[in-house]
Each structure stands twice: as C-alpha cells, then as structure tokens.
Scaffold this motif. Structure first.
Motif, PDB file in Angstrom:
ATOM      1  N   THR A  99       1.583   6.523  -7.658  1.00  0.00           N
ATOM      2  CA  THR A  99       2.975   7.049  -7.376  1.00  0.00           C
ATOM      3  C   THR A  99       3.512   8.323  -7.899  1.00  0.00           C
ATOM      4  O   THR A  99       2.641   8.924  -8.651  1.00  0.00           O
ATOM      5  N   SER A 100       4.751   8.726  -7.785  1.00  0.00           N
ATOM      6  CA  SER A 100       5.135   9.914  -8.211  1.00  0.00           C
ATOM      7  C   SER A 100       5.114   9.996  -9.698  1.00  0.00           C
ATOM      8  O   SER A 100       4.988  11.114 -10.539  1.00  0.00           O
ATOM      9  N   ASP A 101       5.308   8.951 -10.377  1.00  0.00           N
ATOM     10  CA  ASP A 101       5.341   8.813 -11.730  1.00  0.00           C
ATOM     11  C   ASP A 101       4.105   8.246 -12.416  1.00  0.00           C
ATOM     12  O   ASP A 101       3.839   7.649 -13.538  1.00  0.00           O
ATOM     13  N   ASN A 102       2.899   8.275 -11.748  1.00  0.00           N
ATOM     14  CA  ASN A 102       1.588   8.212 -12.098  1.00  0.00           C
ATOM     15  C   ASN A 102       1.035   6.716 -12.438  1.00  0.00           C
ATOM     16  O   ASN A 102       0.442   6.332 -13.324  1.00  0.00           O
ATOM     17  N   ARG A 103       1.941   5.656 -11.659  1.00  0.00           N
ATOM     18  CA  ARG A 103       1.398   4.258 -11.552  1.00  0.00           C
ATOM     19  C   ARG A 103       0.587   3.957 -10.300  1.00  0.00           C
ATOM     20  O   ARG A 103       0.761   4.626  -9.365  1.00  0.00           O
ATOM     21  N   PHE A 114      12.182   0.096   1.694  1.00  0.00           N
ATOM     22  CA  PHE A 114      12.766  -0.624   0.702  1.00  0.00           C
ATOM     23  C   PHE A 114      14.266  -0.240   0.908  1.00  0.00           C
ATOM     24  O   PHE A 114      14.642   0.668   1.374  1.00  0.00           O
ATOM     25  N   VAL A 115      15.038  -1.202   0.064  1.00  0.00           N
ATOM     26  CA  VAL A 115      16.265  -0.899  -0.100  1.00  0.00           C
ATOM     27  C   VAL A 115      16.804  -0.303  -1.483  1.00  0.00           C
ATOM     28  O   VAL A 115      16.461  -0.698  -2.320  1.00  0.00           O
ATOM     29  N   LYS A 116      17.657   0.693  -1.100  1.00  0.00           N
ATOM     30  CA  LYS A 116      18.213   1.729  -2.120  1.00  0.00           C
ATOM     31  C   LYS A 116      19.603   1.878  -2.143  1.00  0.00           C
ATOM     32  O   LYS A 116      20.016   2.235  -0.998  1.00  0.00           O
ATOM     33  N   ASN A 117      20.268   1.516  -3.135  1.00  0.00           N
ATOM     34  CA  ASN A 117      21.820   1.749  -2.905  1.00  0.00           C
ATOM     35  C   ASN A 117      22.424   1.090  -1.582  1.00  0.00           C
ATOM     36  O   ASN A 117      23.421   1.510  -1.179  1.00  0.00           O
ATOM     37  N   CYS A 128       7.149   8.082  -4.185  1.00  0.00           N
ATOM     38  CA  CYS A 128       8.150   7.076  -4.959  1.00  0.00           C
ATOM     39  C   CYS A 128       7.896   6.921  -6.036  1.00  0.00           C
ATOM     40  O   CYS A 128       6.580   6.941  -6.635  1.00  0.00           O
ATOM     41  N   SER A 129       8.717   6.799  -7.181  1.00  0.00           N
ATOM     42  CA  SER A 129       8.527   6.287  -8.486  1.00  0.00           C
ATOM     43  C   SER A 129       8.443   4.953  -8.481  1.00  0.00           C
ATOM     44  O   SER A 129       8.787   4.002  -7.493  1.00  0.00           O
ATOM     45  N   TYR A 130       7.530   4.208  -9.568  1.00  0.00           N
ATOM     46  CA  TYR A 130       7.241   2.828  -9.527  1.00  0.00           C
ATOM     47  C   TYR A 130       8.734   2.038  -9.465  1.00  0.00           C
ATOM     48  O   TYR A 130       9.101   1.138  -9.095  1.00  0.00           O
ATOM     49  N   GLU A 131       9.669   2.797 -10.454  1.00  0.00           N
ATOM     50  CA  GLU A 131      10.838   2.195 -10.537  1.00  0.00           C
ATOM     51  C   GLU A 131      11.546   1.832  -9.027  1.00  0.00           C
ATOM     52  O   GLU A 131      12.114   0.899  -8.968  1.00  0.00           O
ATOM     53  N   GLU A 132      11.679   2.780  -8.169  1.00  0.00           N
ATOM     54  CA  GLU A 132      11.886   2.609  -6.854  1.00  0.00           C
ATOM     55  C   GLU A 132      11.593   1.633  -6.096  1.00  0.00           C
ATOM     56  O   GLU A 132      12.069   0.715  -5.291  1.00  0.00           O
ATOM     57  N   LEU A 133      10.044   1.228  -6.196  1.00  0.00           N
ATOM     58  CA  LEU A 133       9.379   0.186  -5.814  1.00  0.00           C
ATOM     59  C   LEU A 133       9.423  -1.141  -6.333  1.00  0.00           C
ATOM     60  O   LEU A 133       9.175  -2.104  -6.025  1.00  0.00           O
ATOM     61  N   GLU A 142       5.359 -11.878  -4.055  1.00  0.00           N
ATOM     62  CA  GLU A 142       4.947 -11.316  -5.079  1.00  0.00           C
ATOM     63  C   GLU A 142       5.643  -9.974  -5.261  1.00  0.00           C
ATOM     64  O   GLU A 142       6.075  -9.334  -4.035  1.00  0.00           O
ATOM     65  N   SER A 143       6.120  -9.375  -6.532  1.00  0.00           N
ATOM     66  CA  SER A 143       6.286  -7.947  -6.672  1.00  0.00           C
ATOM     67  C   SER A 143       4.953  -7.125  -6.300  1.00  0.00           C
ATOM     68  O   SER A 143       4.089  -7.699  -6.375  1.00  0.00           O
ATOM     69  N   LEU A 144       5.200  -5.678  -6.156  1.00  0.00           N
ATOM     70  CA  LEU A 144       4.104  -4.786  -5.384  1.00  0.00           C
ATOM     71  C   LEU A 144       3.094  -4.700  -6.698  1.00  0.00           C
ATOM     72  O   LEU A 144       3.726  -4.332  -7.958  1.00  0.00           O
ATOM     73  N   PRO A 145       2.049  -5.351  -6.644  1.00  0.00           N
ATOM     74  CA  PRO A 145       1.119  -5.373  -7.722  1.00  0.00           C
ATOM     75  C   PRO A 145       0.679  -3.772  -8.248  1.00  0.00           C
ATOM     76  O   PRO A 145       0.496  -2.933  -7.435  1.00  0.00           O
ATOM     77  N   LEU A 146       0.270  -3.826  -9.383  1.00  0.00           N
ATOM     78  CA  LEU A 146      -0.228  -2.561 -10.058  1.00  0.00           C
ATOM     79  C   LEU A 146      -1.751  -2.800 -10.054  1.00  0.00           C
ATOM     80  O   LEU A 146      -2.431  -3.930 -10.391  1.00  0.00           O
TER      81      LEU A 146
END
Length: 318
Positions: A99-103, A114-117, A128-133, A142-146
């Motif tokens: 991801t953009s924040d290196n996850r 995904f839904v945003k705002n 995308c950042s992981y926070e967005e996902l 399940e949430s998106l796995p790491l």
C-alpha cells in the motif's frame, strides 16, 4: 526398454554408452578387456534400475489463493490459508500488494472498490493507504488480511510441527507461495520485493516460503536479495534455458503456455528447474500434467487434484 533406461542417465553417459555399444557391435572379436569392464560398469546400473518401472515423484498441490472453495472461506483470506493447511497442501498461493503507507495486503486485482465518505471509490490498491482499506471486507466477512497475519500462522505452524520437539512425522508444512503483484512503477516493484522479503526474514521463514511474480524487476530483485528462497517466473515468455541463465529456481506458467511449448517440460527437468503449472481445474488437464512429470500443480480444486494424484500413484504401486 533400452531407450527408457538411457533416458534416466545424463546426456554424456548416454552418448558414451551408445559409442561403446557401437564399438562392441563392430569389433566383437577385437574388444579389449578394459573396454568390456567399462561397458559392464555402465550397463549393470542401467538395467538394475530398469527391470521394472520406477515410481515417479508425486507432484505437490498448491491451493490457488488458498483453499477457498469451502465453507467460511474466501480467496486470499486467512481462512483460505488455514484451510489449505488443514488439507495438507504443499503450498497456499496468495497475491500481495504494497500500500501507499507500506503495508502488505492480500488482494488479487490491481484496483479495489470501497466506500469513502458515503461514496463508492475505485482506486489502484497500491495507491491506497491501509487506513482507507480498513473497512473493506471479504466475502466471508474477514477484513482485508495483512501478510504479517499469514506469516504469524506459518511461523507458529513451522515451530510447532516441524522444528519443535513434538514434531509430527506425517505433518505437511504448507508453504506460503507469495505472488508479488506488479505495481504502478518499477520503483514500487522493487520496494515491494524488498519490504516483503524483509518481513519474511524477520519471521525467520526465508527457507519456508517461495516467491512468484510476473514482473522481471521483482524477480531479479528477489534473486539478488533472497538467494536461499526459490523464485519462479510467471510470465510464460522465457524458455527454460533463459530462466536457468537468469538464476530462476523454476517456471510457473499457465497451462495454455505449457501445452503450446510441450518440450519445455523435458527441457526444464534436464536443467534441474522446477515446473509448476496454473490454474489447473479440469480433470483432463490434471491427468495431462501428471503424464508430463511436473513438480507442482496450482489449482482452485485441491481436493480433486489430490484425489487424482492418489489414484494414479496407488495404481502404480500395485
């Protein structure tokens, strides 16, 4: 039978044996004692191993995106990895993006919705950042796995059942087969390869995973930084000889590619490259590949594949 026997020896041995046999035929009365000894030394091992067909090694089964065609599972999920382990698969393939924040997340497509705002958004997943996902859920809830979720499970399984004092004799360790997806830029390809290998190394699993990729940039980086970890190429556009020259451990090609280039099975074996074929879901294709003598099969139907392998090799042992 002689041809089958000769095929089990190196090309140099085969040529040497053919020359000797030809000389014996042409000079039956003049054959020297030393030549006779050399002939016997080669012929005896050949025919000792060829009196009956020797069982070939069983190909190993890799669950494509994990074992997801079962209850409470989903592609590229923690559950699909755990269920591949329970099934006893050699490997569980999974798709990885940085991801953009290196996850490092498990996801196949290069875009994600995904839904945003309150509105649906479609973006490249590596932008995308992981926070967005974080709010994205798989079909099993399940949430998106790491990747770290997967490596924690793999490490625990290895330590308990392979390296631990209570090692299970018949236990099959299921390797994470890590497909590093092609990112939006070459620099991000390299960063993803480095980040994923660093994480694997931190978990002490560099000898207990395998890497695959379409991107030659990713593969070249992994070959350089991960010398003890197998790296297999997915692209289908390099011959076995080219793969060997570039330092790959093997080829991992679509079945349509291998049917087009059937000679690559034998060429890869002669070069001591591993052969994996994907995504093999029909009984016809499974049987075809067993006849080629492959090392691995990647499939969405691991139960069917294991059953066909079992039937084939039980018959050979009778």
């Amino acid at each position: 039978m002689l041809r089958k026997c000769l095929d089990r020896h190196s090309p140099g041995d085969r040529l040497f044996l053919i020359i000797i046999l030809r000389e014996i035929k042409n000079n039956m009365k003049k054959i020297s004692f030393s030549l006779a000894l050399m002939t016997v030394a080669l012929i005896i091992p050949v025919f000792m191993g060829c009196g009956s067909e020797q069982p070939e090694a069983k190909p190993a089964v890799i669950a494509h995106r994990g074992y997801w065609k079962t209850d409470q599972s989903a592609q590229n999920s923690i559950a699909s990895f755990q269920k591949a382990i329970e099934l006893g698969c050699y490997g569980s393939e999974m798709d990885l993006y940085l991801t953009s924040d290196n996850r490092v997340v498990l996801f196949h497509d290069n875009r994600i919705k995904f839904v945003k705002n309150g509105s649906e958004v479609s973006k490249r997943i590596d932008s995308c950042s992981y926070e967005e996902l974080a709010g994205y859920t798989l079909s099993n809830g399940e949430s998106l796995p790491l990747l770290e979720d997967i490596l924690e499970i793999a490490k625990a399984e290895y330590d308990k059942n392979v390296a631990g004092p209570k090692r299970k004799k018949e236990y099959v360790y299921t390797k994470p087969i890590l497909e590093i997806k092609t990112h939006s830029t070459v620099s991000r390809d390299i960063e993803a390869a480095k980040a994923i290998h660093k994480m694997v190394t931190e978990y002490g699993l560099e000898d207990n995973v395998e890497y695959i990729a379409f991107s030659r940039n990713i593969c070249n980086e992994l070959i350089a930084i991960a010398p003890t970890t197998p790296v297999h190429y997915l692209g289908g556009d390099l011959t076995p000889a080219e793969l060997k020259e570039k330092g790959f451990s093997g080829l991992d090609y679509n079945i349509s590619v291998m049917k087009t280039h059937n000679a690559w099975f034998k060429e890869a074996r002669e070069l001591e490259l591993k052969v994996n074929v994907w995504t093999v879901n029909s009984e016809e294709d499974m049987v075809y590949l067993l006849e080629q003598g492959i090392d691995f099969v990647t499939t969405d139907e691991p139960v069917m594949m294991r059953s066909i392998i079992s039937d084939r090799y039980n018959q050979q042992s009778k």
